[in-house]
Design an enzyme around this catalytic site. Structure first.
Site, short mmCIF file in Angstrom:
data_model
loop_
_atom_site.label_atom_id
_atom_site.label_comp_id
_atom_site.label_asym_id
_atom_site.label_seq_id
_atom_site.Cartn_x
_atom_site.Cartn_y
_atom_site.Cartn_z
N ARG A 42 -3.57 -9.88 -2.37
CA ARG A 42 -5.14 -10.10 -2.16
C ARG A 42 -5.67 -9.42 -3.24
O ARG A 42 -5.24 -9.07 -4.01
CB ARG A 42 -4.65 -9.61 -0.85
CG ARG A 42 -4.07 -7.42 -0.67
CD ARG A 42 -4.31 -6.65 0.12
NE ARG A 42 -2.85 -5.87 -0.14
CZ ARG A 42 -3.32 -4.66 -0.59
NH1 ARG A 42 -4.23 -5.05 -1.57
NH2 ARG A 42 -2.13 -3.85 -1.22
N GLY A 62 0.91 -1.17 0.10
CA GLY A 62 -0.04 -0.11 -0.40
C GLY A 62 0.94 1.47 -0.13
O GLY A 62 0.44 2.19 0.50
N GLY A 63 1.86 0.92 -0.34
CA GLY A 63 3.34 2.40 -0.10
C GLY A 63 3.60 2.72 0.98
O GLY A 63 3.45 3.44 0.95
N ASN A 80 0.89 -8.52 -4.48
CA ASN A 80 -0.61 -8.18 -3.53
C ASN A 80 -0.95 -9.77 -3.59
O ASN A 80 -1.63 -9.70 -4.36
CB ASN A 80 -1.01 -7.33 -3.80
CG ASN A 80 -0.29 -5.47 -3.54
OD1 ASN A 80 0.00 -4.87 -4.55
ND2 ASN A 80 0.34 -5.53 -2.44
N HIS A 94 3.81 7.83 -2.77
CA HIS A 94 3.56 6.19 -2.64
C HIS A 94 1.91 5.87 -2.95
O HIS A 94 1.75 4.56 -2.60
CB HIS A 94 4.24 5.40 -1.87
CG HIS A 94 5.72 6.15 -2.35
ND1 HIS A 94 5.96 6.32 -3.17
CD2 HIS A 94 6.27 6.52 -1.40
CE1 HIS A 94 7.57 6.58 -3.03
NE2 HIS A 94 7.90 6.95 -2.12
N LEU A 147 13.80 4.68 -9.01
CA LEU A 147 14.48 5.25 -10.64
C LEU A 147 12.89 6.08 -10.54
O LEU A 147 12.08 6.39 -10.19
CB LEU A 147 13.76 4.33 -11.96
CG LEU A 147 14.13 3.00 -11.94
CD1 LEU A 147 13.55 1.63 -12.57
CD2 LEU A 147 15.88 3.52 -12.19
N LYS A 193 -2.07 6.14 -4.78
CA LYS A 193 -1.94 5.90 -5.85
C LYS A 193 -3.98 6.85 -5.87
O LYS A 193 -4.57 6.44 -4.57
CB LYS A 193 -2.44 4.48 -6.14
CG LYS A 193 -1.41 3.09 -6.37
CD LYS A 193 -2.27 2.20 -6.73
CE LYS A 193 -0.83 0.85 -6.98
NZ LYS A 193 -1.48 -0.61 -6.76
#
Length: 458
Positions: free
Chosen positions: A296, A169-170, A294, A240, A208, A242
């Site tokens: 899930r 989840g960042g 992930n 991070h 990057l 979304k």
């Protein structure tokens, strides 16, 4: 469901829109749904919609949604045979899956051992590299101690990212651009990882800056079938997290999409994966590199559902019961383009601080090819105890431009108001009008250093 593990009642160990999403899937399948809820969630839409609801504890997630004894007791007391963990909370905790199994409950997800292998990002990197999938330069395992961090950073080179070995989840990430901030970034990432995942192990990976984040949705059953359902571009992020997801990825060459699908399926087959999951990659030009898995259902799964017509939660439940996937790879024919925007109760003008309060007005948009996944309603109170997601708006179009135009129209129709409640809708509409985003040129760093006020639509 009449597979090897007969299931007629599903306990949902989650809250919000994903809990309601699973309730609806259960109803369509003729399954009884049971929702566990904390005290402040007693009047949520999921609780209202479920066949049965059981209070599991107080607002503190550590004593409710993150407390296995309360969840297991509620599931068994309600006569459930299966536990659907949704996303977040305990959805990627192998120990919880093991506890479910020890109590005779089917965990809707991969086996605990598979989850442990792929959920550990270092282990997943190692496995994927071993089967010929490219990975970014980084450490071969968790790194601990100032001396080791400095030595590994010298070998990998700057800039780099310090990442939590567990979770997703960042969370638990720190980008380091110079040697002076390396050790402080390392320590901050460990603190964050411990806070979010109860595990302070971290590793280092080359960072990057101009890169796209693309993930592949897979489904795998216990009968040897592993399928991919196309790729989602999740490059438009803030810290991070979304903001917008879409399929297919804009301007992604067929060569790249083919590589991504091949690598994701190969990884799932190697790991012995079952259920729904995603394999995530970074893309630069025609080069790709695996970053994590992930284990899930994803927040953005509706994007894939809109483009393919596949009900991913239904397939999750069928696979958990031991039944095979209902279609073959040749049957997966994505059509058009789909986009998802996450509407959060946050104030973009004040550093995205979460906002809480009672919703006086909450009128979601509608119309052709518009889907809104939400648990909110007029009169409901946005609580400060959990994440700030209010709704996910998903639109489909014959092509990307139509899907984006439809999204702008839908967000423009969305009516949300209440004392103290602000949302990210103005920000999202601003992004939809952004020339670089419309051209499909955004990378994960596009919003770095840009505040919400400068992006809000006028």
């Amino acid at each position: 469901m009449s597979g090897p593990r007969a299931i007629d009642t599903v306990f949902i160990a989650n809250r919000g829109e994903i809990a309601l999403r699973v309730v609806r899937a259960c109803r369509e399948m003729g399954l009884r749904s049971v929702v566990g809820y904390s005290v402040p969630d007693a009047d949520t839409a999921a609780v209202r919609a479920a066949d049965t609801a059981v209070r599991i504890g107080p607002a503190d997630g550590r004593r409710s949604y993150l407390y296995p004894p309360a969840l297991i007791e509620a599931a068994l007391g309600a006569g459930a045979q299966a536990v659907h963990p949704g996303y977040g909370f305990l959805s990627e905790v192998p120990e919880f899956a093991e506890i479910c199994a020890e109590n005779g409950l089917v965990f809707v997800g991969p086996a605990p051992g598979v989850m442990a292998e792929l959920g550990d990002k270092v282990g997943a990197r190692r496995m994927m590299a071993g089967i010929g999938v490219p990975v970014l330069p980084g450490t071969d395992g968790p790194v601990a101690g100032d001396r080791a961090v400095l030595a590994e950073a010298e070998r990998i080179g700057l800039p780099l990212i310090v990442k939590a070995a567990a979770g997703g989840g960042g969370r638990g990430m720190q980008v380091v651009t110079d040697r002076d901030s390396l050790l402080s970034g390392y320590r901050a990432a460990r603190v964050s990882a411990r806070e979010y995942f109860g595990d302070d192990r971290v590793y280092l990976e080359r960072y990057l800056e101009q890169v796209r984040h693309v993930e592949v949705q897979i489904l795998a059953d216990g009968h040897g079938n592993v399928l991919h359902l196309g790729a989602r571009d999740c490059s438009l992020q803030r810290r991070h997290q979304k903001l917008v997801e879409e399929t297919p990825g804009p301007a992604l060459p067929a060569e790249v999409l083919g590589k991504l699908a091949e690598y994701a399926v190969r990884g799932a087959q190697t790991a012995g994966y079952t259920g729904a999951g995603t394999f995530e990659f970074l893309v630069v030009g025609t080069e790709v590199a695996f970053i994590e898995t992930n284990c899930r259902i994803q927040v953005e799964h509706p994007v894939t559902e809109m483009a393919t017509g596949v009900d991913l939660v239904r397939e999750q439940l069928r696979i958990a019961a031991g039944e095979p996937i209902t279609f073959q790879q040749a049957d997966v024919e994505p059509r058009g383009a789909a986009v998802e925007c996450r509407v959060n109760a946050e104030d973009p003008d004040r550093g995205f601080v979460p906002s809480a309060g009672r919703l006086d007005e909450f009128v979601p948009p509608g119309g052709p090819f518009v889907r809104v996944d939400t648990h909110a309603y007029p009169g409901w109170t946005v609580t400060p105890h959990y994440d700030s997601l209010l709704a996910k708006v998903i639109t489909w179009g014959a092509d990307r431009d139509q899907a984006l135009d439809r999204m702008d129209r839908a967000l423009g129709e969305f009516r949300i108001s209440g004392a103290g409640v602000r949302t990210t809708i103005p920000l999202l509409r601003g992004l939809l009008q952004d020339p670089r985003f419309r051209a499909g040129e955004c990378t994960t760093s596009y919003l770095d250093g840009r505040d919400g006020a400068g992006l809000v639509a006028g």
